[in-house]
Design a protein around this motif. Structure first.
Motif, PDB file in Angstrom:
ATOM      1  N   THR A 153       0.845  -1.203   0.000  1.00  0.00           N
ATOM      2  CA  THR A 153       0.000   0.000   0.000  1.00  0.00           C
ATOM      3  C   THR A 153       0.878   1.250   0.000  1.00  0.00           C
ATOM      4  N   VAL A 154       1.941   1.204   0.771  1.00  0.00           N
ATOM      5  CA  VAL A 154       2.866   2.339   0.810  1.00  0.00           C
ATOM      6  C   VAL A 154       3.439   2.574  -0.585  1.00  0.00           C
ATOM      7  N   ARG A 155       3.887   1.500  -1.221  1.00  0.00           N
ATOM      8  CA  ARG A 155       4.475   1.647  -2.559  1.00  0.00           C
ATOM      9  C   ARG A 155       3.452   2.215  -3.542  1.00  0.00           C
ATOM     10  N   HIS A 156       2.225   1.751  -3.417  1.00  0.00           N
ATOM     11  CA  HIS A 156       1.164   2.263  -4.289  1.00  0.00           C
ATOM     12  C   HIS A 156       0.963   3.764  -4.062  1.00  0.00           C
ATOM     13  N   LYS A 157       0.966   4.157  -2.813  1.00  0.00           N
ATOM     14  CA  LYS A 157       0.749   5.579  -2.497  1.00  0.00           C
ATOM     15  C   LYS A 157       1.944   6.430  -2.944  1.00  0.00           C
ATOM     16  N   LEU A 158       3.155   5.871  -2.813  1.00  0.00           N
ATOM     17  CA  LEU A 158       4.334   6.606  -3.292  1.00  0.00           C
ATOM     18  C   LEU A 158       4.240   6.826  -4.804  1.00  0.00           C
ATOM     19  N   ARG A 159       3.761   5.803  -5.478  1.00  0.00           N
ATOM     20  CA  ARG A 159       3.609   5.926  -6.930  1.00  0.00           C
ATOM     21  C   ARG A 159       2.542   6.967  -7.273  1.00  0.00           C
ATOM     22  N   GLN A 160       1.437   6.915  -6.526  1.00  0.00           N
ATOM     23  CA  GLN A 160       0.377   7.916  -6.729  1.00  0.00           C
ATOM     24  C   GLN A 160       0.924   9.331  -6.525  1.00  0.00           C
ATOM     25  N   ALA A 161       1.730   9.485  -5.490  1.00  0.00           N
ATOM     26  CA  ALA A 161       2.303  10.805  -5.194  1.00  0.00           C
ATOM     27  C   ALA A 161       3.178  11.280  -6.346  1.00  0.00           C
ATOM     28  N   ARG A 162       4.005  10.360  -6.861  1.00  0.00           N
ATOM     29  CA  ARG A 162       4.891  10.744  -7.967  1.00  0.00           C
ATOM     30  C   ARG A 162       4.090  11.102  -9.222  1.00  0.00           C
ATOM     31  N   ILE A 163       3.051  10.341  -9.491  1.00  0.00           N
ATOM     32  CA  ILE A 163       2.211  10.646 -10.663  1.00  0.00           C
ATOM     33  C   ILE A 163       1.586  12.031 -10.495  1.00  0.00           C
ATOM     34  N   SER A 164       1.061  12.273  -9.305  1.00  0.00           N
ATOM     35  CA  SER A 164       0.399  13.552  -9.054  1.00  0.00           C
ATOM     36  C   SER A 164       1.381  14.717  -9.194  1.00  0.00           C
ATOM     37  N   ILE A 165       2.576  14.557  -8.635  1.00  0.00           N
ATOM     38  CA  ILE A 165       3.575  15.635  -8.727  1.00  0.00           C
ATOM     39  C   ILE A 165       3.984  15.846 -10.176  1.00  0.00           C
ATOM     40  N   SER A 166       4.203  14.735 -10.866  1.00  0.00           N
ATOM     41  CA  SER A 166       4.596  14.817 -12.269  1.00  0.00           C
ATOM     42  C   SER A 166       3.538  15.565 -13.084  1.00  0.00           C
ATOM     43  N   GLN A 167       2.280  15.238 -12.828  1.00  0.00           N
ATOM     44  CA  GLN A 167       1.186  15.903 -13.558  1.00  0.00           C
ATOM     45  C   GLN A 167       1.132  17.390 -13.214  1.00  0.00           C
ATOM     46  N   THR A 168       1.324  17.716 -11.934  1.00  0.00           N
ATOM     47  CA  THR A 168       1.283  19.123 -11.524  1.00  0.00           C
ATOM     48  C   THR A 168       2.402  19.907 -12.206  1.00  0.00           C
ATOM     49  N   LEU A 169       3.598  19.314 -12.233  1.00  0.00           N
ATOM     50  CA  LEU A 169       4.728  20.014 -12.853  1.00  0.00           C
ATOM     51  C   LEU A 169       4.499  20.196 -14.351  1.00  0.00           C
ATOM     52  N   GLN A 170       3.961  19.157 -14.998  1.00  0.00           N
ATOM     53  CA  GLN A 170       3.701  19.269 -16.443  1.00  0.00           C
ATOM     54  C   GLN A 170       2.631  20.309 -16.726  1.00  0.00           C
ATOM     55  N   ARG A 171       1.596  20.325 -15.873  1.00  0.00           N
ATOM     56  CA  ARG A 171       0.509  21.298 -16.039  1.00  0.00           C
ATOM     57  C   ARG A 171       1.048  22.720 -15.924  1.00  0.00           C
ATOM     58  N   ASP A 172       1.961  22.908 -14.968  1.00  0.00           N
ATOM     59  CA  ASP A 172       2.522  24.243 -14.754  1.00  0.00           C
ATOM     60  C   ASP A 172       3.370  24.708 -15.923  1.00  0.00           C
ATOM     61  N   GLU A 173       3.912  23.742 -16.666  1.00  0.00           N
ATOM     62  CA  GLU A 173       4.774  24.117 -17.795  1.00  0.00           C
ATOM     63  C   GLU A 173       3.981  24.644 -18.974  1.00  0.00           C
ATOM     64  N   ILE A 174       2.719  24.230 -19.031  1.00  0.00           N
ATOM     65  CA  ILE A 174       1.897  24.610 -20.194  1.00  0.00           C
ATOM     66  C   ILE A 174       1.597  26.097 -20.145  1.00  0.00           C
TER      67      ILE A 174
END
Lengths: 174, 105
Positions: A153-174
């Motif tokens: 579950t921890v690994r799943h949540k870490l992955r979710q966190a990374r996806i979310s951060i990645s999406q936020t950073l990409q969104r900010d670049e647009i």
């Protein structure tokens, strides 16, 4: 207090302060608050030394965490806004970079600031687990043991966190 | 260290996150100051000195002026020990001498 007790206290602090600090940072989003709470936690430990000596070594981290949570609750009663919109961490990072590493480019500083903001925007449970991993240097298994959830579950949540951060950073670049 | 995470899935982000984690950890001098202050408070059954004070003492380049130190210098041996440890972190203290006497103004 005897020198032996002082040494035991020091050993206890060395063994657990990093994880407790990461937990408190994950909850408050503020280095100063986390530092203050860490200090208050160990002051409390010192004052309840007799209790500690009755706790098996492998359970001491949980006891410390319970104290830290109580200190955190006290703080939350005093201040309603944690993880401020204008993140303290963001300001601290800027200050640290300006003072400690002037050769870092403005671009790098901006990227770090955006990353901090993205982490601030994570749901509380993801942010806490990510902070324990990155700041506390804990494995998924250790985090799972601390928060009483399976390592998967921890690994799943870490992955979710990374996806979310990645999406936020990409969104900010647009 | 996060050896069991999906670092390979986000290689660029991972290096950023690792740097972020490193920068947000307690520095050794900060951790030391917190430990000493907790010890100090526990021994004297007093409220701890403010974290701000410890941070001023331990964060290089620390603005350790005689005005800051004079009222605190006489507190007890823990403060003196803290100072000794602060010196061990190679913090330059041009206003103090190595014998830890009360600095003159």
């Amino acid at each position: 207090m005897s020198p032996t007790t002082t040494q035991t206290f020091n050993n206890l602090y060395q063994a657990h302060h990093r994880v407790l600090y990461a937990y408190l940072l994950g909850q408050t989003g503020d280095k100063e608050s986390a530092s203050d709470l860490l200090q208050e936690t160990f002051v409390r430990v010192w004052k309840h030394w007799d209790d500690l000596e009755r706790i098996p070594e492998d359970r001491r981290r949980f006891w410390l965490l319970a104290i830290a949570k109580n200190r955190l609750r006290d703080l939350q009663r005093k201040q309603t806004t944690l993880w401020r919109t204008e993140s303290t961490l963001r300001e601290q990072l800027k200050t640290q970079e300006a003072a400690g590493n002037p050769v870092k480019s403005a671009e790098t500083q901006e990227l770090h600031a955006r990353l901090t903001e993205a982490i601030c925007q994570l749901p509380e449970n993801l942010r806490l687990i990510l902070t324990l991993s990155l700041v506390g240097e804990m494995t998924s298994a250790d985090i799972g043991a601390l928060l009483e959830m399976p390592a998967t579950t921890v690994r799943h949540k870490l992955r979710q966190a990374r996806i979310s951060i990645s999406q936020t950073l990409q969104r900010d670049e647009i | 260290m996060t050896p069991d995470t999906d670092a390979q899935e986000f290689p660029e982000l991972e290096s950023l996150l690792m740097a972020w984690g490193k920068e947000n950890r307690l520095q050794p001098h900060e951790a030391e100051g917190i430990c000493l202050n907790a010890l100090h408070a526990g021994n004297l059954t007093q409220e701890p000195l403010s974290y701000q004070w410890w941070r001023d003492i331990f964060t290089p380049p620390a603005p350790l002026s005689p005005a800051l130190l004079a009222p605190l210098w006489q507190v007890d041996r823990f403060v003196q020990e803290a100072m000794a440890r602060a010196f061990a972190f190679n913090i330059k203290q041009p206003t103090l001498n190595s014998t830890f006497s009360i600095p003159s103004k």
